[in-house]
Motif scaffolding. Structure first.
Motif: not given
Length: 315
Positions: A50-73
């Motif tokens: 969500k928002p639904f429009i974001a699924r155009l980048s991250f996968g329409l029906f299921k997530p393209k990238e199975p692992i979550l998370g952005s920040d790391f050290a």
């Protein structure tokens, strides 16, 4: 390696701690053993689709990238062909906006990470990339703040906001922060010259004027920006309807209002590292979770009451 995966869209309950393959190091990339992460609103938006429009980048029906998370050290364990600025053993921090950071290892391009300052802990630096870059680019890249100017920061106690207050002060601005009554002392401790409590004063009727208005909370209207600021920067929105309302009003206006999504780059990350090293940025960690409780960390920040940042530690 262990990683938190998402096979479907939903709340933190869909995250599963699973075994995954350690990423293969690519050219111009480094393999990092993750020591800490931090949680961001972007994580739960991506998790829920969500928002639904974001699924155009991250996968329409299921997530393209199975692992979550952005920040790391973490610590560099391998380097790919063409890598010149990092060596094995370097302590680094950065972001992968598309996901993949909530794992024991990440493979990242060198252009989206930087070396950590000495004597700074991993959870501190893991808390900086997304929120710190957003605050820095809002103020410096897009807001073009100058010494002696005044800035209003709406949402001054949150992850982005608490960095924005400190960065603005480091660059010589006069800062007015907007937060709840309970966070007044916290925002003052960050260096704000003045604090407005939104639960005591209606910000939509506030009449003081500033050189720059930055909205990290996402509830200012287009008329709010025009009334209070010579120029403005939009960091977030409360709803899609509100976003379209502000952007459509701006489309027919000559008012200098900028909306952006922060882009990770080594130059800005190095600048943030320098600000941390010199004591101009102090990360406030409201809570630190073990990696096994990453779903709980996401739930915690989804309540949108976090003061500063939330980190998660891999041990």
């Amino acid at each position: 390696m262990k990683a938190f995966t998402k096979r479907t869209y939903g709340g933190p309950e869909v995250l599963q701690l699973e075994k995954a393959e350690i990423p293969t190091v690519k050219d111009h990339c480094i393999l990092v053993k993750v020591m800490a992460n931090s949680a961001n609103p972007a994580d739960w938006h991506i998790l829920r689709g969500k928002p639904f429009i974001a699924r155009l980048s991250f996968g329409l029906f299921k997530p393209k990238e199975p692992i979550l998370g952005s920040d790391f050290a973490g610590i560099v364990k391998e380097i790919g062909n063409g890598v010149k600025d990092f060596i094995i053993g370097d302590r680094v921090f950065g972001e992968i906006l598309g996901g993949g950071a909530f794992a024991e290892y990440v493979c990242v391009e060198t252009k989206v990470c930087a070396k950590m300052p000495e004597n700074i802990d991993f959870p501190i630096m893991a808390s900086i990339p997304v929120a710190g870059l957003t605050a820095y680019q809002a103020l410096i890249t897009h807001g073009k703040i100058k010494t002696g100017e005044s800035v209003l920061i709406n949402g001054a106690s949150g992850g982005v906001g608490h960095f924005a207050v400190q960065i603005a002060k480091a660059y010589g601005a006069s800062v007015t922060g907007v937060c709840s009554v309970k966070n007044i002392d916290f925002v003052k401790s960050l260096g704000a010259d003045k604090v407005i409590a939104y639960d005591k004063t209606n910000i939509h009727q506030h009449k003081d004027e500033y050189d720059l208005v930055i909205d990290t909370h996402g509830n200012l209207t287009h008329s709010d920006y025009k009334r209070m600021g010579k120029r403005g920067v939009i960091v977030g929105f409360t709803t899609m309807g509100h976003m379209f309302s502000v952007l459509m009003s701006n489309a027919i206006s000559k008012y200098p209002l900028t909306q952006f999504t922060a882009q990770a780059n080594s130059d800005d990350l190095n600048m943030l590292a320098s600000l941390v090293k010199d004591g101009n940025i102090k990360v406030h960690l409201e809570n630190t979770f073990p990696y096994t409780k990453i779903p709980e960390a996401i739930s915690f920040i989804e309540q949108m009451r976090t003061r500063g940042k939330v980190a998660m530690v891999w041990e």
